[in-house]
Design a protein around this motif. Sequence first.
Motif, PDB file in Angstrom:
ATOM      1  N   TRP A  16       0.901  -1.169  -0.039  1.00  0.00           N
ATOM      2  CA  TRP A  16       0.084   0.241   0.009  1.00  0.00           C
ATOM      3  C   TRP A  16       0.872   1.180  -0.118  1.00  0.00           C
ATOM      4  CZ3 TRP A  16      -0.376   3.856   3.770  1.00  0.00           C
ATOM      5  CH2 TRP A  16      -1.292   4.638   3.605  1.00  0.00           C
ATOM      6  N   MET A  17       1.995   1.241   0.803  1.00  0.00           N
ATOM      7  CA  MET A  17       2.830   2.422   0.948  1.00  0.00           C
ATOM      8  C   MET A  17       3.495   2.718  -0.208  1.00  0.00           C
ATOM      9  SD  MET A  17       4.864   2.636   4.655  1.00  0.00           S
ATOM     10  CE  MET A  17       3.939   2.530   6.031  1.00  0.00           C
ATOM     11  N   GLY A  18       4.142   1.523  -1.024  1.00  0.00           N
ATOM     12  CA  GLY A  18       4.616   1.712  -2.337  1.00  0.00           C
ATOM     13  C   GLY A  18       3.589   2.188  -3.574  1.00  0.00           C
ATOM     14  N   LEU A  19       2.621   1.717  -3.608  1.00  0.00           N
ATOM     15  CA  LEU A  19       1.413   2.206  -4.420  1.00  0.00           C
ATOM     16  C   LEU A  19       1.074   3.746  -4.253  1.00  0.00           C
ATOM     17  CD1 LEU A  19      -0.385   1.885  -6.695  1.00  0.00           C
ATOM     18  CD2 LEU A  19      -2.075   1.033  -5.303  1.00  0.00           C
ATOM     19  N   GLU A  20       0.987   4.179  -2.779  1.00  0.00           N
ATOM     20  CA  GLU A  20       0.643   5.396  -2.576  1.00  0.00           C
ATOM     21  C   GLU A  20       1.968   6.442  -2.940  1.00  0.00           C
ATOM     22  OE1 GLU A  20      -2.495   6.611  -1.307  1.00  0.00           O
ATOM     23  OE2 GLU A  20      -3.116   4.731  -2.003  1.00  0.00           O
ATOM     24  N   ALA A  21       3.063   6.062  -2.935  1.00  0.00           N
ATOM     25  CA  ALA A  21       4.021   6.810  -2.934  1.00  0.00           C
ATOM     26  C   ALA A  21       4.207   6.993  -4.642  1.00  0.00           C
ATOM     27  CB  ALA A  21       5.530   5.990  -2.799  1.00  0.00           C
ATOM     28  N   ILE A  22       3.996   5.914  -5.675  1.00  0.00           N
ATOM     29  CA  ILE A  22       3.859   6.051  -6.916  1.00  0.00           C
ATOM     30  C   ILE A  22       2.779   6.952  -7.192  1.00  0.00           C
ATOM     31  CG2 ILE A  22       3.494   4.818  -9.136  1.00  0.00           C
ATOM     32  CD1 ILE A  22       6.097   4.182  -8.099  1.00  0.00           C
ATOM     33  N   LYS A  23       1.709   7.065  -6.709  1.00  0.00           N
ATOM     34  CA  LYS A  23       0.704   8.060  -7.215  1.00  0.00           C
ATOM     35  C   LYS A  23       1.333   9.400  -6.783  1.00  0.00           C
ATOM     36  CE  LYS A  23      -3.133   4.922  -5.925  1.00  0.00           C
ATOM     37  NZ  LYS A  23      -4.458   4.931  -4.801  1.00  0.00           N
ATOM     38  N   ALA A  24       1.704   9.613  -5.555  1.00  0.00           N
ATOM     39  CA  ALA A  24       2.093  11.043  -5.305  1.00  0.00           C
ATOM     40  C   ALA A  24       3.331  11.363  -6.262  1.00  0.00           C
ATOM     41  CB  ALA A  24       2.717  10.662  -4.005  1.00  0.00           C
TER      42      ALA A  24
ATOM     43  N   ALA B  29       8.606   0.646   0.062  1.00  0.00           N
ATOM     44  CA  ALA B  29       8.015   1.079   1.433  1.00  0.00           C
ATOM     45  C   ALA B  29       9.357   1.904   2.126  1.00  0.00           C
ATOM     46  CB  ALA B  29       7.300   0.186   2.153  1.00  0.00           C
ATOM     47  N   ILE B  30      10.321   1.012   2.006  1.00  0.00           N
ATOM     48  CA  ILE B  30      11.435   1.795   2.730  1.00  0.00           C
ATOM     49  C   ILE B  30      11.936   3.165   2.439  1.00  0.00           C
ATOM     50  CG2 ILE B  30      13.039   0.903   0.970  1.00  0.00           C
ATOM     51  CD1 ILE B  30      13.878   0.992   4.930  1.00  0.00           C
ATOM     52  N   PHE B  31      11.434   3.422   1.209  1.00  0.00           N
ATOM     53  CA  PHE B  31      11.796   4.808   0.901  1.00  0.00           C
ATOM     54  C   PHE B  31      10.868   5.919   1.217  1.00  0.00           C
ATOM     55  CE2 PHE B  31      13.243   2.367  -3.018  1.00  0.00           C
ATOM     56  CZ  PHE B  31      14.662   2.602  -2.796  1.00  0.00           C
ATOM     57  N   VAL B  32       9.650   5.379   1.597  1.00  0.00           N
ATOM     58  CA  VAL B  32       8.546   6.249   2.288  1.00  0.00           C
ATOM     59  C   VAL B  32       8.899   6.542   3.629  1.00  0.00           C
ATOM     60  CG1 VAL B  32       6.253   6.351   2.674  1.00  0.00           C
ATOM     61  CG2 VAL B  32       6.672   5.136   0.329  1.00  0.00           C
ATOM     62  N   LEU B  33       9.390   5.314   4.272  1.00  0.00           N
ATOM     63  CA  LEU B  33       9.562   5.453   5.774  1.00  0.00           C
ATOM     64  C   LEU B  33      10.753   6.295   6.118  1.00  0.00           C
ATOM     65  CD1 LEU B  33       8.972   1.694   6.574  1.00  0.00           C
ATOM     66  CD2 LEU B  33       7.623   3.560   7.566  1.00  0.00           C
ATOM     67  N   ASP B  34      11.820   6.182   4.931  1.00  0.00           N
ATOM     68  CA  ASP B  34      13.141   6.936   5.014  1.00  0.00           C
ATOM     69  C   ASP B  34      12.797   8.508   5.007  1.00  0.00           C
ATOM     70  OD1 ASP B  34      14.494   4.719   6.012  1.00  0.00           O
ATOM     71  OD2 ASP B  34      15.581   4.684   4.075  1.00  0.00           O
TER      72      ASP B  34
END
Length: 304
Positions: free
Chosen positions: A164-172, A217-222
């Motif tokens: 989910w985090m990865g998909l949200e990041a791609i959208k953003a 997801a790791i990129f989002v958290l970082d």
Amino acid sequence: MGIHPINDSALEEPLYLGIDGGGTKCRARIVSAKDEVLGTGVGGPANPLHGVQQTLNSIQTATELALADAGLPVTAISRLTAGLGLAGVNLPSLYDVINNWQHPFKTMYLTTDLHIACLGAHNRDEGAVMVAGTGSCGYSYVKGKATILGAHGFPFGDIGSGAWMGLEAIKAVLLASDHLGPQTILSDLIGDHLQARGVMIVDKMAAAKSSDYAKLAIFVLDAADQGDAVALGIVKQGADYMSAVAEKLWETEPPRMSFLGGLAPRLIPWMKPSVAESLSPPLSQPEFGAIYYAKRMSRLTATA
């Protein structure tokens, strides 16, 4: 060799197998009647929703590797009392397919991966767990009743999960590339990782699986740790969801609750303090929960 080499007397002792099967890998652990770890093995994906034969092959491979690690011949598979906790078998049709398998074990007891995760986390029948890994969900087992929250799968749900985090990041990132959304350092972090920018990200991720998104997801958290507003928004939404799941699970009155999965340690600091403080560390890994289940079911069967 495994942690405890096999001797002649051990050849007469009962042996127990715990299987933790998920969409990425299958873990097997063999223990003695005294709970001594004899051998471990890891196989491929074991979610029958994504392939029944692949699941059975992965279970067989992981078990054979655990037997080899224990110094036991492959033929010893027929001595194993096996507890299997698999993703996907919460669907009755898949449960029936796996449960009707002409398995090679002495006995096989099947349940869900959530059930064994809960048993392992608490070393007792009752308790609750939340999971945030590639997917996300909540589960409690109290007074003989199982409660499952979420577990709808990607992309339908799994808020707070890696996918989910990865998909949200791609959208953003795509919104930012069109200057229709706020700029974010995720554009460079994910763009460099994928070696793509703008519409080429769509081309790169067109056939991506949930596990591919989870790697982002790791990129989002970082980025959230660095104060990036977009990443903070994603992480806080995920953490708020997991806090809500925890509060709903506490309503079932479990004796304790644990938060499992690769993202759990990174999400806890963003959750409601009252929820974070109420969590207890897991006592054992899920495959030990599968062994616990196999032992309990074999005792019940023997006294029935």
